[in-house]
Design an enzyme around this catalytic site. Structure first.
Site, PDB file in Angstrom:
ATOM      1  CG  ASP A 112     -34.022 -30.128 -18.485  1.00  0.00           C
ATOM      2  OD1 ASP A 112     -34.249 -30.742 -19.538  1.00  0.00           O
ATOM      3  OD2 ASP A 112     -32.905 -30.095 -17.941  1.00  0.00           O
ATOM      4  CE  LYS A 154     -31.145 -31.495 -20.668  1.00  0.00           C
ATOM      5  NZ  LYS A 154     -30.748 -31.530 -19.250  1.00  0.00           N
ATOM      6  CB  CYS A 171     -30.495 -27.401 -18.532  1.00  0.00           C
ATOM      7  SG  CYS A 171     -29.818 -28.757 -17.540  1.00  0.00           S
TER       8      CYS A 171
HETATM    9  C1  VGL Z   1     -30.351 -28.940 -14.365  1.00  0.00           C
HETATM   10  C2  VGL Z   1     -28.926 -29.123 -12.590  1.00  0.00           C
HETATM   11  C3  VGL Z   1     -28.863 -30.481 -12.728  1.00  0.00           C
HETATM   12  C4  VGL Z   1     -31.169 -28.051 -15.240  1.00  0.00           C
HETATM   13  C5  VGL Z   1     -30.307 -30.303 -14.534  1.00  0.00           C
HETATM   14  O1  VGL Z   1     -32.126 -28.545 -15.876  1.00  0.00           O
HETATM   15  O2  VGL Z   1     -30.866 -26.837 -15.310  1.00  0.00           O
HETATM   16  N1  VGL Z   1     -29.635 -28.357 -13.401  1.00  0.00           N
HETATM   17  N2  VGL Z   1     -29.558 -31.074 -13.713  1.00  0.00           N
END
Ligand code: VGL
Ligand code: ZN
Length: 213
Positions: free
Chosen positions: A13, A111, A156
């Protein structure tokens, strides 16, 4: 730390919304980019993930009248923390950081697409029962060890590393290649849980350059 063909770098991410100026900015989130770029040059297999939510996703506080980011709601699969709208499919915020240089990327895994299920982990959606397919991909490619980098260390990255251990992979979190959100002690909890699960930690300089891959 010698690397082999059975190793992969998993970059979680590293998207605009998790970097400074983004909708769910992780402090210093963009600082992982040069570290990831250096690391990526040492791996034959690089896998990227993208948080990739439809508009009005269940994890958005805006989808729950009267709720705000940081609140926790009850989802069918358990507790779900609410966030600002982020990483909406095909928006600028959902794009990978433009300075990422990862030419040996073999898979980009998205995802969090189910409107009513969040997915912190790259292996299983929240609740743990619906797989993303990553386990099968790694198994078929004979990848037995993953090095995890990216955002956020306490969400994540944490759940990806824990699920990787559950499916029997060796896991190393590259500690200078991650940054955290750190709400309510989430970072301490993350390192504690990961350590208990047998996740190892290494500094990026210990991860060998060109070590046999
Ligand atoms: C994430 C919160 C919500 C992350 C993704 O990538 O850590 N955190 N969605
Ligand atoms: Zn998300």
């Amino acid at each position: 730390m010698g690397l082999s063909a059975g190793d992969a770098l998993l970059v979680v991410d590293v998207q605009n919304d998790f970097c400074p100026g983004g909708a769910l900015a992780v402090p210093e989130g963009d600082a992982v980019v040069p570290v990831v770029n250096r690391l990526a040059a040492s791996f034959r297999n690089v896998i990227l993930t993208q948080d990739w939510h439809p508009p009005e996703h269940l994890s958005f506080a805006s989808s729950h009248p009267g709720r705000k980011p940081g609140d926790v709601v009850q989802a069918p699969y358990g507790e779900q923390m609410l966030w600002p709208d982020h990483c909406v499919q095909a928006t600028h915020g959902a794009e990978l950081h433009e300075a990422l240089e990862v030419p040996r990327t073999c898979l980009v895994l998205r995802k969090g697409m189910d409107p009513v299920v969040d997915s912190y982990s790259a292996f299983f959606e929240n609740g743990g029962s619906t797989p993303t397919g990553l386990r099968g991909y790694l198994e078929e490619r004979r990848i037995g060890r993953i090095f995890v980098a990216g955002l956020a260390a306490d969400f994540c990255v944490r759940y990806t590393a824990l699920d990787a251990r559950k499916v029997g992979l060796d896991v190393v979190v590259v500690e200078d290649a991650v940054r955290s959100i750190d709400v309510d002690g989430s970072l301490d909890a993350a390192w504690r849980e990961m350590e208990q699960a047998g996740v190892r930690r290494a500094a990026s300089r210990e991860v060998a350059r060109g070590g046999g891959t």
